[in-house]
Write a protein that holds these residues in place. Structure first.
Motif, PDB file in Angstrom:
ATOM      1  N   UNK A  32       0.852  -1.194   0.000  1.00 42.10           N
ATOM      2  CA  UNK A  32       0.000   0.000   0.000  1.00 42.10           C
ATOM      3  C   UNK A  32       0.883   1.237   0.000  1.00 42.10           C
ATOM      4  N   UNK A  33       0.544   2.147  -0.865  1.00 43.59           N
ATOM      5  CA  UNK A  33       1.267   3.415  -0.976  1.00 43.59           C
ATOM      6  C   UNK A  33       0.507   4.481  -0.202  1.00 43.59           C
ATOM      7  N   UNK A  34       1.215   5.230   0.643  1.00 43.70           N
ATOM      8  CA  UNK A  34       0.544   6.278   1.396  1.00 43.70           C
ATOM      9  C   UNK A  34       1.517   7.098   2.228  1.00 43.70           C
ATOM     10  N   UNK A  51      -1.764   5.000   7.473  1.00 40.88           N
ATOM     11  CA  UNK A  51      -1.431   5.328   6.090  1.00 40.88           C
ATOM     12  C   UNK A  51      -2.610   6.075   5.501  1.00 40.88           C
ATOM     13  N   UNK A  52      -2.326   7.163   4.818  1.00 42.17           N
ATOM     14  CA  UNK A  52      -3.425   7.942   4.259  1.00 42.17           C
ATOM     15  C   UNK A  52      -3.047   8.492   2.893  1.00 42.17           C
ATOM     16  N   UNK A  53      -4.073   8.828   2.129  1.00 45.96           N
ATOM     17  CA  UNK A  53      -3.886   9.586   0.901  1.00 45.96           C
ATOM     18  C   UNK A  53      -4.869  10.739   0.950  1.00 45.96           C
ATOM     19  N   UNK A  54      -5.157  11.355  -0.169  1.00 45.44           N
ATOM     20  CA  UNK A  54      -6.019  12.539  -0.151  1.00 45.44           C
ATOM     21  C   UNK A  54      -7.474  12.206   0.148  1.00 45.44           C
ATOM     22  N   UNK A  55      -7.882  10.920  -0.005  1.00 46.86           N
ATOM     23  CA  UNK A  55      -9.299  10.581   0.137  1.00 46.86           C
ATOM     24  C   UNK A  55      -9.596   9.623   1.260  1.00 46.86           C
ATOM     25  N   UNK A  76       6.505  10.998  10.677  1.00 44.15           N
ATOM     26  CA  UNK A  76       5.242  11.531  10.175  1.00 44.15           C
ATOM     27  C   UNK A  76       5.490  12.346   8.910  1.00 44.15           C
ATOM     28  N   UNK A  77       4.569  12.159   7.940  1.00 42.05           N
ATOM     29  CA  UNK A  77       4.679  12.886   6.692  1.00 42.05           C
ATOM     30  C   UNK A  77       5.517  12.184   5.649  1.00 42.05           C
ATOM     31  N   UNK A  78       6.149  11.088   6.010  1.00 42.43           N
ATOM     32  CA  UNK A  78       6.984  10.355   5.068  1.00 42.43           C
ATOM     33  C   UNK A  78       6.118   9.552   4.107  1.00 42.43           C
ATOM     34  N   UNK A  79       6.447   9.628   2.823  1.00 42.20           N
ATOM     35  CA  UNK A  79       5.718   8.854   1.803  1.00 42.20           C
ATOM     36  C   UNK A  79       6.422   7.516   1.639  1.00 42.20           C
ATOM     37  N   UNK A  80       5.644   6.393   1.848  1.00 46.30           N
ATOM     38  CA  UNK A  80       6.260   5.069   1.856  1.00 46.30           C
ATOM     39  C   UNK A  80       5.419   4.078   1.050  1.00 46.30           C
ATOM     40  N   UNK A  99       2.205  -4.575   8.901  1.00 45.74           N
ATOM     41  CA  UNK A  99       3.360  -4.293   8.049  1.00 45.74           C
ATOM     42  C   UNK A  99       4.499  -5.264   8.308  1.00 45.74           C
ATOM     43  N   UNK A 100       5.115  -5.704   7.234  1.00 43.63           N
ATOM     44  CA  UNK A 100       6.314  -6.538   7.297  1.00 43.63           C
ATOM     45  C   UNK A 100       7.571  -5.753   6.895  1.00 43.63           C
ATOM     46  N   UNK A 101       7.406  -4.756   6.015  1.00 47.44           N
ATOM     47  CA  UNK A 101       8.545  -3.963   5.544  1.00 47.44           C
ATOM     48  C   UNK A 101       8.056  -2.627   5.011  1.00 47.44           C
ATOM     49  N   UNK A 102       9.007  -1.689   4.920  1.00 48.35           N
ATOM     50  CA  UNK A 102       8.730  -0.372   4.356  1.00 48.35           C
ATOM     51  C   UNK A 102       9.810  -0.029   3.349  1.00 48.35           C
ATOM     52  N   UNK A 103       9.407   0.634   2.320  1.00 52.47           N
ATOM     53  CA  UNK A 103      10.332   1.227   1.356  1.00 52.47           C
ATOM     54  C   UNK A 103       9.904   2.673   1.145  1.00 52.47           C
ATOM     55  N   UNK A 104      10.879   3.500   0.864  1.00 60.60           N
ATOM     56  CA  UNK A 104      10.547   4.901   0.607  1.00 60.60           C
ATOM     57  C   UNK A 104       9.881   5.024  -0.746  1.00 60.60           C
TER      58      UNK A 104
END
Length: 445
Positions: A32-34, A51-55, A76-80, A99-104
């Motif tokens: 998931x991108x957010x 995790x959030x987006x504009x909607x 906070x504020x990081x896009x991942x 979550x299992x992992x994060x990528x920028x």
């Protein structure tokens, strides 16, 4: 679920929904991108976030057992890009991503790790200029921590020998890339630090951020910070910047530049020494000249205060006074002689006048008596004055057998006490001067 009129507990419903999520293949390994918000690092070690987006938005959690795969710190504020599985939290009746992992998202993970470590170490004060040690201007023993092969070590050695063939280079052949590079670099720094180097160059040639990553690790930064020896960081190309560059006492854009900064130019050193020597000689010469002048002045002052010098000065003044007195006496004697000649001339003139007067008196016997009396009175006065002049005349005294005595320095002698046996004297008589030597002196009347 069975018949429609059957009632189910909340737990049964949430469990059923949870099974649906668990058996859905699409939700079991989803990414998931957010944007991260409501981030919380719990004391238990779990990480809670949204995790959030504009909607819309979705809650999430990363359990402590899964944090080993997290290569950077979430903010906070990081896009991942969050990878994990979507499931139901049955107690709360909500669904969330586990979550299992994060990528920028758009920025590399290594870059994020770099910026986060940079910020953390800066807050710790490891980049503060107050901790920077000065690089010795004339380093003779230089340590090098880099790979034993490659362009970096060749460039450092070549430039060092060109600038100063007398410098001592000590290489610690470290692994600078891949597994084990961090510990190898740390061992190299500690080993050379214990050897008492004047300065240590730590670095390698250029490469990708992955290739240079060993110099971005906190352990390497700590080893550089803790070293007693000044350290120059010379990693990669000029555009490459690592954490080691910020912690080191001096950053060199390249390994070659590191050698330039560490090794002093011996030919320039010789020129500087020659210049210092010339300047020192000039200062010393001026100082010596000034000291000589002061010494001469002090000698002159000491001589002026020396009793012998003072006596000599008095003796000179005495001689000058004697000479001046002799000159005055000679002038006075000449004057007296001239006066004597004048007296003689006057006496002759007066005698002639008396004879003339007597003759005139014989010739003028028939002169009235009052005129005779006047002439006789004038003649009498003239004779009295003539006698007085003769009485004070020096020649009269000299004519009477007297003499004027002077010592060999021209001083008047008026007592035998001023003479001693063997002295030379001059005796002036009416018709000349005698030179005599005292043979004996009798005191008394």
């Amino acid at each position: 679920m069975g018949q429609l009129n059957r009632a189910y507990t909340v737990s049964q419903v949430n469990s059923y929904i949870g099974n649906m999520f668990a058996t859905d293949f699409a939700l079991s390994g989803i990414t998931i991108k957010g944007e991260i918000s409501n981030l919380k690092y719990h004391t238990s070690g779990h990480i809670y976030f949204t995790l959030k987006d504009t909607a819309s938005q979705i809650s999430g959690v990363m359990f402590v057992r899964d944090r080993a795969g997290l290569q950077f710190k979430l903010e906070d504020g990081m896009s991942v890009l969050c990878t994990g599985s979507v499931g139901v939290y049955e107690r709360g009746g909500t669904y969330q991503i586990y979550a299992k992992s994060f990528r920028s998202d758009g920025v590399g993970d290594l870059y994020i790790r770099f910026e986060q470590l940079k910020k953390e170490l800066a807050e710790m004060g490891m980049f503060d200029p107050m901790y920077k040690k000065p690089i010795p201007k004339y380093a003779r023993n230089i340590g090098i921590v880099t790979a034993k092969t490659g362009a970096a070590v060749r460039d450092i050695v070549q430039i060092a020998k060109r600038r100063n063939p007398y410098v001592n280079l000590t290489l610690y052949p470290a692994q600078v890339q891949g597994d084990g590079a961090v510990q190898s670099i740390i061992r190299g720094i500690k080993t050379l630090d214990l050897m008492g180097m004047d300065v240590i160059i730590v670095g390698r040639g250029g490469g990708s951020i992955e290739d240079l990553w060993a110099f971005n690790e906190q352990a390497v930064a700590q080893a550089i910070f803790d070293a007693d020896t000044p350290i120059i960081s010379a990693v990669g190309h000029e555009t490459d910047t690592t954490i080691a560059d910020y912690v080191a006492d001096l950053r060199a854009p390249t390994p070659s530049a590191g050698a330039e900064l560490a090794v002093f130019d011996y030919s320039k050193f010789e020129d500087d020494i020659s210049g210092y020597k010339a300047a020192l000689e000039s200062v010393l010469y001026e100082h010596v000249q000034d000291s000589r002048q002061k010494l001469s002045m002090y000698k002159l002052k000491l001589n002026q205060l020396n009793p012998k010098y003072i006596l000599n000065e008095y003796h000179k003044k005495e001689i000058l006074s004697k000479n001046e007195l002799t000159r005055l006496m000679q002038n006075k004697l000449v004057f007296c002689r001239e006066r004597l000649r004048d007296y003689d001339e006057l006496k002759t003139l007066m005698t002639d006048m008396l004879h003339l007067t007597k003759n005139h008196l014989r010739d003028y016997d028939g002169m009235p008596s009052i005129m005779k009396q006047s002439l006789e009175k004038a003649r009498h006065k003239l004779m009295i004055k003539t006698e007085r002049l003769e009485a004070v005349s020096p020649l009269r005294k000299l004519s009477g057998g007297y003499g004027f005595i002077r010592d060999d320095e021209g001083k008047r002698v008026d007592s035998v006490k001023k003479l001693k046996k063997g002295d030379l004297i001059s005796t002036t008589l009416k018709d000349g001067t005698l030179k005599s030597r005292i043979e004996d002196i009798n005191f008394g009347g």
